[in-house]
Motif scaffolding. Structure first.
Motif, mmCIF file in Angstrom:
data_model
loop_
_atom_site.group_PDB
_atom_site.id
_atom_site.type_symbol
_atom_site.label_atom_id
_atom_site.label_comp_id
_atom_site.label_asym_id
_atom_site.label_seq_id
_atom_site.Cartn_x
_atom_site.Cartn_y
_atom_site.Cartn_z
ATOM 1 N N UNK A 1 0.861 -1.095 -0.064
ATOM 2 C CA UNK A 1 -0.007 -0.012 0.012
ATOM 3 C C UNK A 1 0.885 1.357 0.010
ATOM 4 N N UNK A 2 1.990 1.358 0.335
ATOM 5 C CA UNK A 2 3.029 2.378 0.504
ATOM 6 C C UNK A 2 3.735 2.413 -0.878
ATOM 7 N N UNK A 3 3.357 1.710 -1.812
ATOM 8 C CA UNK A 3 3.968 1.711 -3.098
ATOM 9 C C UNK A 3 3.167 1.368 -4.359
ATOM 10 N N UNK A 4 2.127 2.130 -4.498
ATOM 11 C CA UNK A 4 0.984 1.892 -5.385
ATOM 12 C C UNK A 4 1.414 2.024 -6.818
ATOM 13 N N UNK A 5 0.677 1.159 -7.757
ATOM 14 C CA UNK A 5 1.053 1.236 -9.004
ATOM 15 C C UNK A 5 0.242 2.173 -9.642
ATOM 16 N N UNK A 6 -0.878 1.606 -10.554
ATOM 17 C CA UNK A 6 -2.118 2.385 -11.208
ATOM 18 C C UNK A 6 -3.352 2.351 -10.662
ATOM 19 N N UNK A 7 -3.449 1.721 -9.335
ATOM 20 C CA UNK A 7 -4.716 1.676 -8.887
ATOM 21 C C UNK A 7 -4.807 2.034 -7.318
ATOM 22 N N UNK A 8 -5.774 2.577 -6.944
ATOM 23 C CA UNK A 8 -5.953 3.009 -5.652
ATOM 24 C C UNK A 8 -7.145 2.293 -5.030
ATOM 25 N N UNK A 9 -6.940 1.806 -3.698
ATOM 26 C CA UNK A 9 -7.927 0.794 -3.235
ATOM 27 C C UNK A 9 -8.439 1.456 -1.763
ATOM 28 N N UNK A 10 -9.500 1.021 -1.257
ATOM 29 C CA UNK A 10 -9.938 1.408 -0.017
ATOM 30 C C UNK A 10 -8.723 1.362 0.925
ATOM 31 N N UNK B 1 3.841 9.915 -2.523
ATOM 32 C CA UNK B 1 3.086 8.473 -2.611
ATOM 33 C C UNK B 1 2.070 8.754 -3.651
ATOM 34 N N UNK B 2 2.083 8.345 -4.890
ATOM 35 C CA UNK B 2 1.038 8.536 -5.818
ATOM 36 C C UNK B 2 0.875 7.310 -6.604
ATOM 37 N N UNK B 3 -0.209 7.405 -7.359
ATOM 38 C CA UNK B 3 -0.644 6.197 -8.440
ATOM 39 C C UNK B 3 -0.413 6.655 -9.694
ATOM 40 N N UNK B 4 0.334 5.834 -10.347
ATOM 41 C CA UNK B 4 1.059 6.203 -11.735
ATOM 42 C C UNK B 4 0.354 5.351 -12.789
ATOM 43 N N UNK B 5 -0.012 5.789 -13.875
ATOM 44 C CA UNK B 5 -0.272 5.095 -14.925
ATOM 45 C C UNK B 5 0.672 4.252 -15.635
ATOM 46 N N UNK B 6 0.291 3.172 -16.297
ATOM 47 C CA UNK B 6 1.131 2.451 -17.317
ATOM 48 C C UNK B 6 1.426 3.137 -18.243
ATOM 49 N N UNK B 7 2.703 2.483 -19.103
ATOM 50 C CA UNK B 7 3.091 3.259 -20.087
ATOM 51 C C UNK B 7 2.108 2.812 -21.311
ATOM 52 N N UNK B 8 1.858 1.417 -21.265
ATOM 53 C CA UNK B 8 0.818 0.908 -22.144
ATOM 54 C C UNK B 8 0.133 -0.043 -21.415
ATOM 55 N N UNK B 9 -0.821 -0.566 -22.104
ATOM 56 C CA UNK B 9 -1.823 -1.608 -21.457
ATOM 57 C C UNK B 9 -1.058 -2.722 -21.230
#
Length: 413
Positions: free
Chosen positions: A166-175, A189-197
């Motif tokens: 939870x301290x290292x999110x990728x592209x999704x925020x969970x409750x 600490x932020x949510x980051x998109x993928x470069x492609x799908x």
């Protein structure tokens, strides 16, 4: 991007699907990984109530619909009931080339992916030196979707949390996940998109807390503010679309700070195992709120999006990215996907410009072409972009490389 369609009365929901390798696997029938154990490529951890799964996966190729196991492998977490989307990736920048990968944890709490004929991949770093361990360590997958490394004291008593996904999110925020500013490490600490799908390397867009102190969320595109939620209350905001989900879910938003962190998080009031929720940031900067309602051993998945794009598109399949007006673009133009190839003055295939930046995604290719008045078309590849200038001609050809799409300015015939 592959799309899963869920039909409920009067609503057609399109949900992005990323997994291509959830097939004939063998769960360990446990939620815990201990020193001396290995989680091999075909095995999975399952959280205590069966809500989340942790294992290896291959991102789904949007050109196929069948499940498979070929391709680069990553360690990830996804909902157990329906593997509708990844909620976390443990090795987004370092993939495993084949199915030889296995996850282990050492006595210092370090998670490591070993693989054949390659150096190990570290999922986390060794806990801070000042943390002298008392007893053993273990890694456990919680029903919240959090993967936690914690100390286990004598007698099996759970001790301190040494590291958590939870301290290292990728592209999704969970409750329960917090985004904001870590006051100890001075890092965001932020949510980051993928470069492609298909490539989970961090992309162009980032969702985080407004550093000004306002109770709102921002999406940045390569460091520039691209979208803001507006002041956020439990009813949502003018820019964050929660109209559908609020009929089923009572959200509780929290802007707070403590001696460790200034953060935003959200929770679901009266949450139970029948509700799953996630906020997903896609490769074009769009936030998709997904939730499920379970009853009678079946799940209904519902999705709604907050679209930062303000372009009035005449083609629903066109790329929807808001760009700043330039000397040659008023802002109403758009690039639409076409099947075929480009010809320069009818003489052959001619690349106007190729950018071999390894971090370039579709939005980056779009932005570069938009800012160049001579550019009328482009293609996006996993390792860069290809562009064509005025005078080039598009030749429609439906059978031309079904995996390759050319994005052409709408005015080009």
């Amino acid at each position: 991007m592959a799309l899963s369609i869920v039909l409920i009365p009067f609503i057609l929901i399109l949900i992005p699907t990323f997994l291509s390798s959830v097939f004939a696997v063998s769960p360990l029938k446990t939620d815990t990984l201990k020193p001396g154990q290995q989680l091999r490529d075909w095995e999975q951890l399952i959280s205590a109530d069966g809500i989340f799964t942790l294992g290896f996966f291959t991102p789904k190729d949007s050109s196929t619909s069948e499940l498979g196991s070929a391709g680069l492998r990553y360690l990830g977490i996804w909902p157990q009931s329906i593997p509708i989307n990844l909620v976390w990736v443990g090795n987004p920048t370092e993939s495993v080339s084949d199915s030889s990968g296995s996850l282990s944890i050492d006595t210092n709490g370090v998670l490591k992916i070993t693989q054949a004929n390659a150096i190990p991949i570290l999922v986390n770093q060794r806990p801070a030196a000042q943390l002298s361990l008392v007893g053993n360590v273990s890694a456990i997958l919680l029903d919240t979707g959090n993967f936690v490394v914690r100390e286990i004291r004598p007698g099996g008593v759970p001790g301190r949390v040494l590291w958590q996904s939870f301290d290292h999110p990728t592209n999704t925020l969970l409750p329960g996940m917090k985004i904001g500013f870590n006051l100890r490490t001075k890092k965001e600490v932020s949510v980051t998109s993928w470069i492609t799908d298909q490539v989970p390397v961090p992309g162009a867009f980032r969702l985080g807390l407004d550093p000004s102190g306002a109770n709102q969320l921002l999406v940045w595109r390569r460091g520039e503010i691209y979208w803001s939620s507006g002041i956020l209350t439990n009813n949502g905001s003018s820019h964050l679309n929660l109209e559908v989900s609020r009929h089923y879910i009572d959200y509780e938003f929290k802007f707070d700070s403590n001696k460790y962190m200034k953060y935003f998080s959200y929770s679901i009031k009266k949450a139970n195992s029948s509700v799953f929720s996630s906020w997903f940031l896609d490769t074009l900067g769009q936030i998709t709120v997904t939730f499920s309602l379970s009853s009678n051993n079946s799940s209904t998945w519902i999705s709604e999006s907050s679209e930062p794009c303000k372009t009035d598109l005449k083609n629903s399949s066109a790329i929807c990215i808001t760009e700043k007006p330039t000397a040659c673009r008023k802002g109403s133009e758009y690039f639409e996907p076409r099947r075929g190839y480009m010809m320069e003055n009818n003489t052959g295939y001619y690349p106007f410009y190729y950018d071999d930046s390894l971090s370039a995604g579709l939005s980056d290719c779009h932005g570069t072409c938009w800012r160049n008045c001579s550019c009328i078309a482009f293609q996006a590849f996993p390792d860069g972009c290809q562009y064509w200038e005025k005078g080039s001609k598009f030749v429609p050809y439906d059978s031309f490389n079904s995996n390759l799409v050319t994005y052409v300015l709408d005015s080009v015939k």
